[in-house]
Write a protein that holds these residues in place. Structure first.
Motif, short mmCIF file in Angstrom:
data_model
loop_
_atom_site.label_atom_id
_atom_site.label_comp_id
_atom_site.label_asym_id
_atom_site.label_seq_id
_atom_site.Cartn_x
_atom_site.Cartn_y
_atom_site.Cartn_z
N ARG A 225 0.85 -1.19 0.00
CA ARG A 225 0.00 0.00 0.00
C ARG A 225 0.88 1.24 0.00
O ARG A 225 1.77 1.38 0.85
CB ARG A 225 -0.90 0.02 1.23
CG ARG A 225 -1.63 1.35 1.43
CD ARG A 225 -2.55 1.30 2.63
NE ARG A 225 -3.14 2.60 2.89
CZ ARG A 225 -4.14 2.81 3.74
NH1 ARG A 225 -4.66 1.80 4.40
NH2 ARG A 225 -4.63 4.00 3.94
N GLU B 235 0.99 5.64 -1.44
CA GLU B 235 0.50 6.79 -2.20
C GLU B 235 1.66 7.38 -2.99
O GLU B 235 2.83 7.12 -2.70
CB GLU B 235 -0.09 7.84 -1.25
CG GLU B 235 -1.29 7.34 -0.44
CD GLU B 235 -2.47 6.97 -1.31
OE1 GLU B 235 -2.59 7.52 -2.42
OE2 GLU B 235 -3.28 6.13 -0.88
N ILE B 236 1.33 8.18 -3.98
CA ILE B 236 2.36 8.67 -4.89
C ILE B 236 3.43 9.49 -4.17
O ILE B 236 4.61 9.39 -4.46
CB ILE B 236 1.70 9.49 -6.03
CG1 ILE B 236 2.76 9.91 -7.06
CG2 ILE B 236 0.97 10.72 -5.48
CD1 ILE B 236 2.16 10.49 -8.32
N SER C 126 -1.00 -0.12 -5.00
CA SER C 126 -1.74 1.03 -4.51
C SER C 126 -3.19 0.64 -4.30
O SER C 126 -3.76 -0.14 -5.08
CB SER C 126 -1.66 2.19 -5.51
OG SER C 126 -2.50 3.25 -5.12
N ALA D 49 -6.69 3.86 -7.72
CA ALA D 49 -6.07 4.19 -9.01
C ALA D 49 -5.56 5.62 -9.00
O ALA D 49 -6.22 6.53 -8.50
CB ALA D 49 -7.09 4.00 -10.14
N TRP D 50 -4.38 5.84 -9.54
CA TRP D 50 -3.80 7.17 -9.63
C TRP D 50 -4.28 7.84 -10.92
O TRP D 50 -4.53 7.19 -11.93
CB TRP D 50 -2.28 7.10 -9.62
CG TRP D 50 -1.72 6.59 -8.33
CD1 TRP D 50 -2.41 6.34 -7.19
CD2 TRP D 50 -0.36 6.27 -8.04
NE1 TRP D 50 -1.59 5.88 -6.21
CE2 TRP D 50 -0.31 5.82 -6.70
CE3 TRP D 50 0.82 6.30 -8.77
CZ2 TRP D 50 0.87 5.43 -6.08
CZ3 TRP D 50 1.99 5.92 -8.15
CH2 TRP D 50 2.01 5.48 -6.83
N SER D 51 -4.40 9.12 -10.86
CA SER D 51 -4.81 9.86 -12.06
C SER D 51 -3.60 10.13 -12.93
O SER D 51 -2.68 10.87 -12.55
CB SER D 51 -5.47 11.19 -11.65
OG SER D 51 -4.59 11.97 -10.88
N GLU E 246 -0.27 8.84 -15.48
CA GLU E 246 0.93 8.06 -15.24
C GLU E 246 1.84 8.77 -14.25
O GLU E 246 1.75 9.97 -14.04
CB GLU E 246 1.67 7.80 -16.56
CG GLU E 246 0.87 6.95 -17.53
CD GLU E 246 1.65 6.63 -18.78
OE1 GLU E 246 2.88 6.85 -18.79
OE2 GLU E 246 1.03 6.18 -19.76
N LEU E 247 2.72 7.98 -13.64
CA LEU E 247 3.63 8.50 -12.62
C LEU E 247 4.57 9.53 -13.23
O LEU E 247 5.23 9.28 -14.24
CB LEU E 247 4.43 7.34 -12.03
CG LEU E 247 5.30 7.64 -10.80
CD1 LEU E 247 4.43 8.06 -9.63
CD2 LEU E 247 6.11 6.41 -10.44
N SER E 248 4.60 10.71 -12.62
CA SER E 248 5.48 11.78 -13.09
C SER E 248 6.79 11.76 -12.31
O SER E 248 6.95 11.04 -11.34
CB SER E 248 4.79 13.14 -12.93
OG SER E 248 4.48 13.39 -11.57
N ARG F 139 -2.02 -1.07 -9.88
CA ARG F 139 -2.57 0.30 -9.85
C ARG F 139 -1.47 1.35 -9.65
O ARG F 139 -1.71 2.40 -9.09
CB ARG F 139 -3.65 0.42 -8.77
CG ARG F 139 -4.93 -0.33 -9.10
CD ARG F 139 -6.02 -0.07 -8.08
NE ARG F 139 -5.70 -0.71 -6.82
CZ ARG F 139 -6.04 -1.97 -6.52
NH1 ARG F 139 -6.71 -2.69 -7.38
NH2 ARG F 139 -5.74 -2.49 -5.36
N VAL F 140 -0.29 1.04 -10.10
CA VAL F 140 0.84 1.99 -10.06
C VAL F 140 1.29 2.22 -11.50
O VAL F 140 2.01 1.40 -12.06
CB VAL F 140 1.99 1.46 -9.20
CG1 VAL F 140 3.15 2.46 -9.21
CG2 VAL F 140 1.53 1.21 -7.77
#
Length: 584
Positions: A218, A220-221, A242, A245-247, A249-251, A271-272
């Motif tokens: 688990r 968070e970004i 995660s 779902a993250w909004s 793609e990973l920046s 979900r990453v």
């Protein structure tokens, strides 16, 4: 006898201790510790020279010293006796190296993983005996795993693990709490780390250069950037999950691991949305992605990454959403040369767009595959997700060795949810085809596709569980069976009477000519249908191979009359009685 000896020795012992304790004797602490080893001094208690209160305190102190000395001596004796006894046991004949290997299995077992800390390996192993404690303490590999339960004594694990790489796991104990009876204190500590992962990793960040595997169930970004901010040159396995779902793609991917991404063997993300352009996707042995929405990464990048993993053994993609494929992408992927992955054993492509599945399978050659599973929503024909027939042996090399096919079609009853799944057993001896839809046309399409598009040349057993074989589907059903002429065993579940009638041998129809065993379960066959089938395949008829056995289970329309007639035709009938539980 014993009382007489004690009556002599105890007063002498107390007198000697009192003499050592009295200040006037000027003995130091070392003399007190060695009082049991000195010769007995020629001095009396000297009660006349000291106040009674002081003498009482001296006598009490002498008693306490005597008790402590005797207790310590007896403990050493017991330990020595037990040590001698243990050394005569068979397990003490094992070399230390083999003993450590057994300890490592205990550390890795599921039974140990979620026990309270003092009851799990390697802590409990160290409490068995002095020899086991010495072996366990010197075996660095037993102390390499640090999780939520032992983090508060991480200094012990870090010290005893020497300099070898570490396995770090933020344990999710919520699902195990009731099942494994984890004590409440351990659960509360571990759950606190689970809710705030940054606090778990804070004391471990100075040792990031030793991380070998990292499991984060688990995150968070923001926490991910804090945890993975430093280079981890020895990291080989990264598993991150995660809860939501993250909004997008990973920046700031370049910030991970201080801009120096490790060379991973295992990458599992749920979900990453790590962009497929990351170098962490190359050189992998195991790749699993689940429930990820990619907004910029493309299927072309996915295929490129797979081609950069020549040692890949496990490929799992579940519920991966990629941008819509343009015509140029399709043309490009169709022009790619086939990539050979000689070590790939397991492939799982679930809930993906059928075009993506077909592109991946057409792109690969997997001679060592042991298990394959593909599933797609929206398409109900095998060619829509499988590669061409000419390429099937490259991705399904075990097809000629498949001995059994299980076909299940499940009507969803008014809810439009079309799904098609194909998978093999492990080892690949059984092929499973599962269909789900609310339209009759899908049943027809899938049955025709199974018969025409699966080259199962050595199939021996076929199981069909489908309620849609009616008069309209008769032709598709017959076509499917006509392509499986090698089967000797057929099982029909939840089928209509038409599925059984199609097996009756006539001048124009002879499906399954090698059939010897027929199993009917919850099938709408009646007496007349079964008798006609048995007569057409009975001994002495025109069939070179005759029907030997019929098993009838939960078929309400079959009576004792049919069972008796079948026996007269030399067909062994195993009947559970149906609605009549007293067959003649």
């Amino acid at each position: 006898m014993m009382d007489a000896k004690l009556a002599i020795s105890v007063p002498r012992l107390i007198e000697e201790l009192c003499t050592q304790i009295r200040p006037r004797d000027n003995h130091n602490q070392q003399d007190l510790n060695n009082c049991m080893e000195t010769e007995r001094p020629n001095a009396s208690l000297g009660l006349a020279h000291n106040a009674p209160t002081d003498e009482c305190e001296i006598a009490t102190a002498a008693r306490d010293i005597a008790i402590a000395a005797i207790t310590s001596h007896v403990a050493h004796m017991v330990s020595s006796i037990r040590g001698c006894h243990n050394q005569r046991q068979p397990i003490y004949r094992l070399p230390n190296e083999l003993l450590v290997m057994i300890f490592e299995l205990a550390v890795c077992s599921d039974q140990s993983a979620f026990q309270p800390l003092d009851m799990k390996a390697p802590i409990n192993i160290s409490r068995v005996s002095r020899h086991w404690r010495e072996c366990a303490s010197s075996a660095h590999t037993l102390w390499r795993r640090i999780d939520s339960m032992n983090l508060h004594i991480a200094h012990v694990f870090l010290s005893r693990s020497g300099c070898i790489p570490l396995d770090i796991e933020l344990t999710n104990m919520y699902l195990w709490y009731n099942e494994h009876f984890v004590d409440t204190k351990s659960y509360q500590i571990a759950n606190g780390y689970f809710k705030n992962p940054a606090t778990f990793f804070q004391p471990l960040l100075p040792h990031v250069h030793r991380w070998r595997s990292l499991i984060i169930p688990r995150v968070e970004i923001g926490d991910l950037h804090k945890i993975l901010r430093s280079p981890a040159p020895n990291l080989k396995a990264l598993c991150v999950r995660s809860l939501g779902a993250w909004s997008g793609e990973l920046s700031r991917v370049s910030d991970l691991f201080g801009g120096d991404p490790p060379c991973l063997d295992v990458l599992e993300l749920t979900r990453v949305p790590l962009p497929l352009s990351s170098p962490m996707f190359t050189g992998l042995i195991r790749l699993q992605l689940e429930s990820i929405i990619f907004t910029h990464s493309t299927a072309r990048q996915l295929l490129h990454n797979i081609s950069k993993c020549p040692l890949l053994e496990v490929l799992g993609l579940t519920a991966i959403c990629l941008p819509a494929l343009a015509r140029a992408d399709l043309d490009f992927m169709a022009s790619l040369e086939v990539v050979r992955l000689p070590r790939l054993r397991v492939t799982r492509l679930d809930e993906l767009d059928c075009t993506v599945i077909r592109s991946i399978l057409s792109f690969l050659s997997t001679p060592s595959i042991q298990s394959i599973s593909v599933a797609s929503d929206g398409s109900m024909t095998l060619p829509s997700i499988l590669p061409s027939k000419s390429h099937l042996p490259e991705i399904f090399p075990s097809l000629p060795h498949i001995r059994r096919l299980n076909f299940l079609f499940y009507p969803v009853g008014g809810v439009h949810a079309r799904k098609l799944r194909i998978r093999t057993s492990q080892p690949p001896e059984v092929l499973y085809v599962f269909g789900q839809s609310d339209t009759d046309q899908d049943i027809l399409s899938l049955m025709l596709s199974i018969g025409l598009d699966l080259p199962l040349v050595n199939l021996e057993a076929l199981s069909i569980d489908i309620s849609g074989v009616d008069a309209n589907a008769f032709a598709a059903y017959a076509t499917m069976l006509s392509n499986f002429s090698t089967i000797t065993s057929l099982e029909l579940k939840n089928c209509s009477i038409y599925a059984v009638q199609a097996l009756v041998v006539t001048d124009t129809s002879h499906l399954c000519p090698l059939l010897q065993v027929l199993v009917l379960k919850r099938t709408a066959a009646d007496d007349a249908c079964l008798i006609a089938l048995a007569k057409s395949r009975a001994v002495g008829g025109e069939c070179p191979v005759h029907l030997r056995r019929i098993e009838i289970k939960e078929c309400e329309q079959v009576t004792a009359f049919a069972a008796k007639e079948l026996a007269g035709l030399s067909v062994a009938a195993e009947w559970d009685g149906g609605s009549d539980k007293t067959p003649q």
